[in-house]
Design a protein around this motif. Structure first.
Motif, PDB file in Angstrom:
ATOM      1  N   ALA A 158       0.835  -1.202   0.000  1.00  0.00           N
ATOM      2  CA  ALA A 158       0.000   0.000   0.000  1.00  0.00           C
ATOM      3  C   ALA A 158       0.871   1.253   0.000  1.00  0.00           C
ATOM      4  CB  ALA A 158      -0.918  -0.008   1.221  1.00  0.00           C
ATOM      5  N   TYR A 183      -4.346   4.445   0.801  1.00  0.00           N
ATOM      6  CA  TYR A 183      -5.262   4.412  -0.334  1.00  0.00           C
ATOM      7  C   TYR A 183      -6.217   5.602  -0.321  1.00  0.00           C
ATOM      8  CZ  TYR A 183      -3.689  -0.147  -1.908  1.00  0.00           C
ATOM      9  OH  TYR A 183      -2.933  -1.170  -2.411  1.00  0.00           O
ATOM     10  N   CYS A 188      -6.890   0.265  -7.033  1.00  0.00           N
ATOM     11  CA  CYS A 188      -7.055   0.533  -5.601  1.00  0.00           C
ATOM     12  C   CYS A 188      -8.237  -0.237  -5.016  1.00  0.00           C
ATOM     13  CB  CYS A 188      -7.245   2.023  -5.361  1.00  0.00           C
ATOM     14  SG  CYS A 188      -5.756   2.998  -5.646  1.00  0.00           S
TER      15      CYS A 188
END
Length: 318
Positions: free
Chosen positions: A118, A217, A240
């Motif tokens: 991430a 994110y 995503c």
């Protein structure tokens, strides 16, 4: 439940499947998922190792994630399959320690590697010009080594404690692997101190990384919103959303199991939830993160072409 008494130091794994046709159906399904996980993760690792175009921090992290998934599911499923097929549900004291140690190490490493992925996506989208600095090879290696070292230290402490506490007459673990919460129900002592320690550990390895992933994110989605290219927004949003899906698939059932008190859990519920983070996640990770990637597909085709060329050359040798 059968009455398994303490006749030796071995533990008994009661398993996941009932001895019926329905149990056989789910067993075959799990085996197919296991084989798919092996194929998908090997298909991810091989191109990254062989193709120099994929020797970047992002793909290095992906290869480590696939390697973790490969070992992760192999720690659980073969023993479970053996127990179901041959009916021998016992596992030795040392075998239980090794399985529990490997499971906790790989689970912690997986959680930290997902957080590292991430972070990589956050830097790539939000700070593309600074990516070589923020995600250098040195940073990538430190992330990977840190994930394995932290996971190993945590699992060593947990398994050493769990397997040194006194157990009552029954050694039947109502689970399909040596899981710490399931083993604590067999203890002949009050384990509230250790349960609180598990809660703190789970918070560190599950809640904090998940918050970090969500924040990463979140920044990525904000950057997508500011993009002028509609195609670019659609592509990044698709990536995503799928990544968040598989991350939630892993963290949510894991946290739900390990952050609840023993009195609020049931063995059946724990086993069903464990399927998500021990069996399904390892097969979803390579599909979501890598095999839909055009660069990975191209590298895999090049690797297969080389293998086929070598076979043809060998066939023509005198």
């Amino acid at each position: 439940m059968e009455n398994y008494n303490k006749t030796s130091t071995d533990f008994i794994l009661l398993g996941l499947f009932p001895p019926s046709n329905i149990g056989l159906f789910f067993f075959i399904l799990i085996i197919l998922i296991f084989l798919m996980a092996l194929f998908d993760n090997l298909s991810m690792i091989l191109p990254i190792l062989v193709d120099t175009h994929l020797h970047t921090p992002m793909y290095f992290l992906l290869s480590q994630l696939s390697l973790t998934d490969l070992n992760y599911i192999s720690t659980i499923v073969p023993k479970m399959a053996s127990n179901f097929l041959f009916g021998n549900k016992s596992i030795s004291f040392i075998g239980c320690w090794i399985q529990s140690f490997l499971f906790l190490t790989l689970a912690a490493a997986e959680a930290l590697l997902l957080a590292s992925m991430a972070y990589d996506h956050h830097v790539a989208v939000c700070f593309p010009l600074h990516y070589p600095i923020y995600m250098s090879k040195k940073v990538c290696v430190l992330m990977i080594i840190g994930s394995w070292v932290i996971g190993s230290v945590n699992s060593c402490a947990n398994t050493t404690y769990v397997l040194h506490i006194p157990y009552c007459q029954s050694r039947a673990i109502n689970h399909f692997f040596c899981d710490v919460p399931a083993m604590l129900t067999l203890a002949c002592m009050d384990t509230w101190v250790y349960e609180n320690t598990v809660f703190v550990t789970a918070t560190f390895f599950l809640v904090l990384p998940f918050i970090g992933i969500t924040c990463s994110y979140g920044h990525v989605l904000l950057a997508i919103y500011r993009m002028h290219s509609a195609d670019g927004r659609k592509k990044v949003y698709s990536i995503c959303s799928t990544h968040l899906t598989v991350v939630t698939f892993y963290y949510a059932p894991f946290a739900y199991t390990y952050l609840r008190r023993r009195s609020l859990r049931t063995p059946t519920e724990d086993k069903v939830l464990a399927v998500f983070y021990t069996i399904l996640t390892p097969v979803l990770n390579p599909i979501i993160y890598s095999l839909r990637n055009k660069e990975v597909k191209g590298a895999l085709r090049r690797v297969l072409h080389r293998i086929c060329s070598l076979k043809m050359d060998t066939n023509y040798l005198p």
